[in-house]
Design a protein around this motif. Structure first.
Motif, PDB file in Angstrom:
ATOM      1  N   SER A  82       0.836  -1.208   0.000  1.00 31.20           N
ATOM      2  CA  SER A  82       0.000   0.000   0.000  1.00 31.20           C
ATOM      3  C   SER A  82       0.866   1.251   0.000  1.00 31.20           C
ATOM      4  O   SER A  82       0.519   2.252  -0.633  1.00 31.20           O
ATOM      5  CB  SER A  82      -0.920  -0.001   1.227  1.00 31.20           C
ATOM      6  OG  SER A  82      -1.795  -1.100   1.203  1.00 31.20           O
ATOM      7  N   THR A  92      -0.679   0.989  -8.708  1.00 27.33           N
ATOM      8  CA  THR A  92      -1.664   0.496  -7.746  1.00 27.33           C
ATOM      9  C   THR A  92      -2.223  -0.861  -8.148  1.00 27.33           C
ATOM     10  O   THR A  92      -2.438  -1.727  -7.294  1.00 27.33           O
ATOM     11  CB  THR A  92      -2.817   1.510  -7.602  1.00 27.33           C
ATOM     12  OG1 THR A  92      -2.288   2.758  -7.154  1.00 27.33           O
ATOM     13  CG2 THR A  92      -3.834   1.023  -6.591  1.00 27.33           C
ATOM     14  N   ASP A  96      -1.902  -3.938  -5.554  1.00 28.86           N
ATOM     15  CA  ASP A  96      -3.121  -4.579  -5.059  1.00 28.86           C
ATOM     16  C   ASP A  96      -3.145  -6.065  -5.411  1.00 28.86           C
ATOM     17  O   ASP A  96      -3.552  -6.907  -4.600  1.00 28.86           O
ATOM     18  CB  ASP A  96      -4.365  -3.895  -5.625  1.00 28.86           C
ATOM     19  CG  ASP A  96      -4.631  -2.541  -4.996  1.00 28.86           C
ATOM     20  OD1 ASP A  96      -3.970  -2.219  -3.984  1.00 28.86           O
ATOM     21  OD2 ASP A  96      -5.486  -1.797  -5.511  1.00 28.86           O
ATOM     22  N   SER A  99      -0.763  -7.936  -3.089  1.00 29.99           N
ATOM     23  CA  SER A  99      -1.361  -8.120  -1.763  1.00 29.99           C
ATOM     24  C   SER A  99      -2.431  -9.204  -1.784  1.00 29.99           C
ATOM     25  O   SER A  99      -2.508 -10.034  -0.870  1.00 29.99           O
ATOM     26  CB  SER A  99      -1.965  -6.798  -1.277  1.00 29.99           C
ATOM     27  OG  SER A  99      -0.986  -5.794  -1.135  1.00 29.99           O
ATOM     28  N   SER A 246      -8.560  -5.564   3.840  1.00 29.84           N
ATOM     29  CA  SER A 246      -7.799  -5.606   2.585  1.00 29.84           C
ATOM     30  C   SER A 246      -8.657  -5.972   1.381  1.00 29.84           C
ATOM     31  O   SER A 246      -8.310  -5.633   0.245  1.00 29.84           O
ATOM     32  CB  SER A 246      -6.635  -6.600   2.696  1.00 29.84           C
ATOM     33  OG  SER A 246      -7.120  -7.921   2.859  1.00 29.84           O
ATOM     34  N   THR A 250     -11.412  -2.271   0.684  1.00 30.28           N
ATOM     35  CA  THR A 250     -10.805  -1.801  -0.570  1.00 30.28           C
ATOM     36  C   THR A 250     -11.797  -1.857  -1.715  1.00 30.28           C
ATOM     37  O   THR A 250     -11.873  -0.932  -2.540  1.00 30.28           O
ATOM     38  CB  THR A 250      -9.569  -2.642  -0.894  1.00 30.28           C
ATOM     39  OG1 THR A 250      -8.624  -2.533   0.171  1.00 30.28           O
ATOM     40  CG2 THR A 250      -8.920  -2.174  -2.186  1.00 30.28           C
ATOM     41  N   GLN A 279      -5.179   3.089  -0.022  1.00 27.48           N
ATOM     42  CA  GLN A 279      -3.802   2.746   0.343  1.00 27.48           C
ATOM     43  C   GLN A 279      -3.433   3.345   1.697  1.00 27.48           C
ATOM     44  O   GLN A 279      -2.811   2.688   2.546  1.00 27.48           O
ATOM     45  CB  GLN A 279      -2.826   3.252  -0.726  1.00 27.48           C
ATOM     46  CG  GLN A 279      -3.124   2.849  -2.156  1.00 27.48           C
ATOM     47  CD  GLN A 279      -3.113   1.349  -2.363  1.00 27.48           C
ATOM     48  OE1 GLN A 279      -2.326   0.639  -1.768  1.00 27.48           O
ATOM     49  NE2 GLN A 279      -4.015   0.863  -3.194  1.00 27.48           N
ATOM     50  N   LEU A 282      -5.112   1.527   4.574  1.00 30.22           N
ATOM     51  CA  LEU A 282      -4.529   0.208   4.787  1.00 30.22           C
ATOM     52  C   LEU A 282      -3.191   0.290   5.516  1.00 30.22           C
ATOM     53  O   LEU A 282      -2.874  -0.566   6.348  1.00 30.22           O
ATOM     54  CB  LEU A 282      -4.361  -0.518   3.452  1.00 30.22           C
ATOM     55  CG  LEU A 282      -5.622  -1.155   2.864  1.00 30.22           C
ATOM     56  CD1 LEU A 282      -5.331  -1.733   1.494  1.00 30.22           C
ATOM     57  CD2 LEU A 282      -6.163  -2.238   3.791  1.00 30.22           C
TER      58      LEU A 282
END
Length: 326
Positions: A82, A92, A96, A99, A246, A250, A279, A282
């Motif tokens: 993030s 991004t 993402d 993650s 998450s 999001t 972001q 998070l």
């Protein structure tokens, strides 16, 4: 400055996310403090995780090292990704995806962690020999209490593992496919129409996620009393919290950004600003979860005592004893 009610008159509101250098050059005092503080949090989270890895490597039995490290790394890895997405908004999508892939593996590793805490597969089967699995748990079948109980066998244990493992594999495979299609300008992560590949892929991944969470919930409900001495309930709560923040949080913010609900703020378009807000939230949330995880996982890992009486103080486990045949 925005000159329209929805902040869409500025040319920046329709452009792609700004470059990292554009963000740095346009930061004011408040922005410098915010970005510096959030970067510090992400850095501390990763340092705490690395220190925890060193402790686990030295103090924890070899069969528990891998699942504990993977589960412990969920918050700091998501926080670090993030932070990268905050500084480099055009990356991004990749941060993402990284993650999400990592957490898909964590879902499976948390299941393995619970099994290893009771001594491994053989110990789990030995302890559960006189019980059955109650499968009417969330997220799939919490509203179906009439479902029959399943016998705990090697086959049922294999199915539990397979249910979570498929998510780790297929989520990674779909992520790679998405990147390949994105390079060919075929994949649009914000696509919401029926002819968009992203919509159908996200729906399918959502189904895979529910299927993967179900075996973890079943195993937790049947081991939560046996593992109460290792604080499995707060560990499971943190695992669920990472999942909600998450994934669900999001997704909600991204949907609001795609629909233009979040106002444009140059140099960020509505969509880019939504991603940035996600972001930043998070980073803060994962920092707090990292500190909480350290308190729970940094302990002496002694063997679990032999199975005790499963009914104490009026509380019983979710394991259902088999009725012996006459």
């Amino acid at each position: 400055m925005d000159s329209g009610p929805n902040g869409t008159s500025d040319p920046s509101c329709t452009q792609e996310p700004p470059l990292a250098i554009d963000i740095i050059t346009k930061l004011d005092t408040y922005g410098i403090i915010t970005y510096s503080l959030l970067t510090f949090m992400a850095t501390v989270s990763m340092l705490v995780f690395l220190e925890e890895c060193a402790y686990i490597y030295k103090k924890v039995p070899v069969n528990k090292k891998s699942p504990i490290i993977w589960v412990n790394g969920a918050a700091p890895v998501i926080g670090t990704m993030s932070c990268l997405g905050m500084w480099v908004p055009r990356a991004t999508m990749f941060t993402d995806m990284t993650s999400a892939c990592y957490f898909a593996i964590v879902v499976f590793k948390f299941l393995i962690l619970m099994l290893e805490e009771v001594g491994g597969d053989e110990a789990f089967l030995r302890r559960a020999a006189k019980h059955k699995l109650r499968i009417s748990t969330g997220p799939c079948c919490c509203c179906c209490p009439c479902l029959p109980h399943a016998a705990i066998t090697r086959r049922s244990l294999f199915l539990l593992k397979l249910g979570s493992f498929q998510f780790a594999v297929l989520k990674t495979a779909f992520t790679i496919l998405s990147i390949v299609l994105w390079t060919n300008e075929t994949y649009n992560r914000t696509g919401m129409t029926v002819d968009e590949f992203a919509l159908w892929m996200n729906l399918f991944v959502g189904v895979l996620t529910i299927i993967a969470l179900w075996p973890v919930a079943i195993t937790f409900m049947h081991l939560r009393i046996a593992l109460r001495t290792v604080k499995i309930i707060p560990k499971y709560a943190l695992y669920q919290l990472v999942l909600i923040l998450s994934q669900l949080q999001t997704a909600i913010i991204n949907i609001l950004a795609v629909n233009g609900t979040i106002a444009c703020s140059p140099p960020f378009s509505s969509m880019a600003r939504g991603y940035m807000m996600s972001q930043q939230l998070l980073i803060l949330e994962m920092f707090l979860i990292t500190l909480g995880s350290r308190l729970l996982y940094r302990r002496q890992y002694d063997p679990l005592p032999e199975e005790e009486e499963e009914e104490q103080g009026g509380e019983t486990t979710k394991m259902v004893a088999r009725t012996s045949s006459t």
